[in-house]
Design a protein around this motif. Structure first.
Motif: not given
Length: 299
Positions: A21, A43-44, A61-62, A64-66
């Motif tokens: 996460r 990617d993270r 923004g990240m 907002l995607t969880g």
């Protein structure tokens, strides 16, 4: 001993392995320390370059995607420069994230005022629902970063090269009672503890230690102030003097009291100098603290 930033890098690298996460957003600062993490998790782990507004926007923004974003750079570039994005992209949109700063108020004097941020905590005080951690030792920094990464809210972790000689257990958000006395209460925030303990040696004064300053431990201060008819409180913070005096005043609203806020002054010191010279110039070295605390409590 490693620095708080060293510990943050090591801890976050490990957490990125353990928790899918988590995400990390950088703006060049500390990028070398995260080379391995960037290769392992492209990617993270994202470096946006010297674009601090984008640093916050990308982190939001990240979120907002969880994902749970950790956003990192010097305090002046993390809180002050992109403040509108902190206010809107995180706060207005109602998403969580962790801001982890470096540099503090005067960690790198040669960098000049552009790299100093004594007003960061006061600025965040204008926003709603932020938790603010101010560790005083790398061990505390690790514990607080882990705690922040595991949560969901908006958290600021303020790291500094200043450090106390020994770390203390981070048991919760409240103030830790280090010394009990009958004449006044002194709250030492983060890396100010060693200086405060030296300054109050032999004094009949209660010393509280704070690694979390927001939310402010209202109940803890009220307990320490006792049930007497009046209360005297000194707050020693490693950032703008007086940042927490309003919170202390609110905590003691039903008790006649006096509050002295000690910290970094508003006057800009335009010579580079060294960190110890900045401490002395702001009256935050142990001899100056003893004079100022003694004069206040005996007044």
């Amino acid at each position: 001993m490693d620095t708080m930033r060293d510990r943050f890098i090591a801890t976050t690298t490990q957490l990125l392995e353990e928790d899918p996460r988590l995400a990390l957003v950088l703006a060049e600062v500390s990028r070398d320390g995260f080379d391995g993490a960037e290769r392992a998790h492209p990617d993270r782990v994202v470096n946006v370059g010297i674009r601090e507004q984008l640093l916050i926007g990308a982190g939001a923004g990240m979120a907002l995607t969880g994902l749970r974003p950790l956003m990192h750079t010097f305090a002046s570039f993390l809180v002050e420069r992109p403040f509108e994005q902190v206010k809107l992209d995180l706060g207005h949109q109602g998403v969580g994230g962790v801001l982890v700063s470096a540099g503090g108020s005067y960690d790198w004097p040669a960098g000049g005022f552009t790299h100093m941020s004594p007003g960061d905590v006061a600025l965040l005080d204008t926003l709603d629902d932020w938790t603010v951690h101010v560790p005083g030792h790398p061990d505390e920094a690790e514990a607080l970063v882990r705690q922040a990464a595991a949560g969901d809210g908006r958290v600021y972790v303020r790291l500094s090269l200043q450090s106390n000689s020994v770390g203390r257990p981070v048991t919760g958000p409240g103030f830790d009672t280090v010394r009990r006395g009958a004449h006044g209460v002194v709250i030492a925030v983060g890396p100010m503890l060693d200086g405060v303990l030296a300054a109050t040696e032999g004094m009949d004064t209660t010393v509280l230690y704070a690694t979390t300053v927001r939310p402010f431990d209202t109940a803890g201060l009220r307990r320490a102030a006792g049930s007497g008819p009046t209360a005297d409180v000194v707050i020693v913070e490693p950032y703008l003097a007086g940042t927490s005096t309003a919170a202390a005043n609110d905590a003691l609203a039903d008790t006649p009291h006096r509050v002295l806020g000690l910290g970094v002054g508003r006057t800009e010191l335009r010579r580079y100098g060294q960190m110890a010279e900045h401490l002395a110039a702001h009256g935050l070295d142990a001899p100056s603290l003893r004079r100022r605390i003694t004069a206040f409590l005996s007044g």
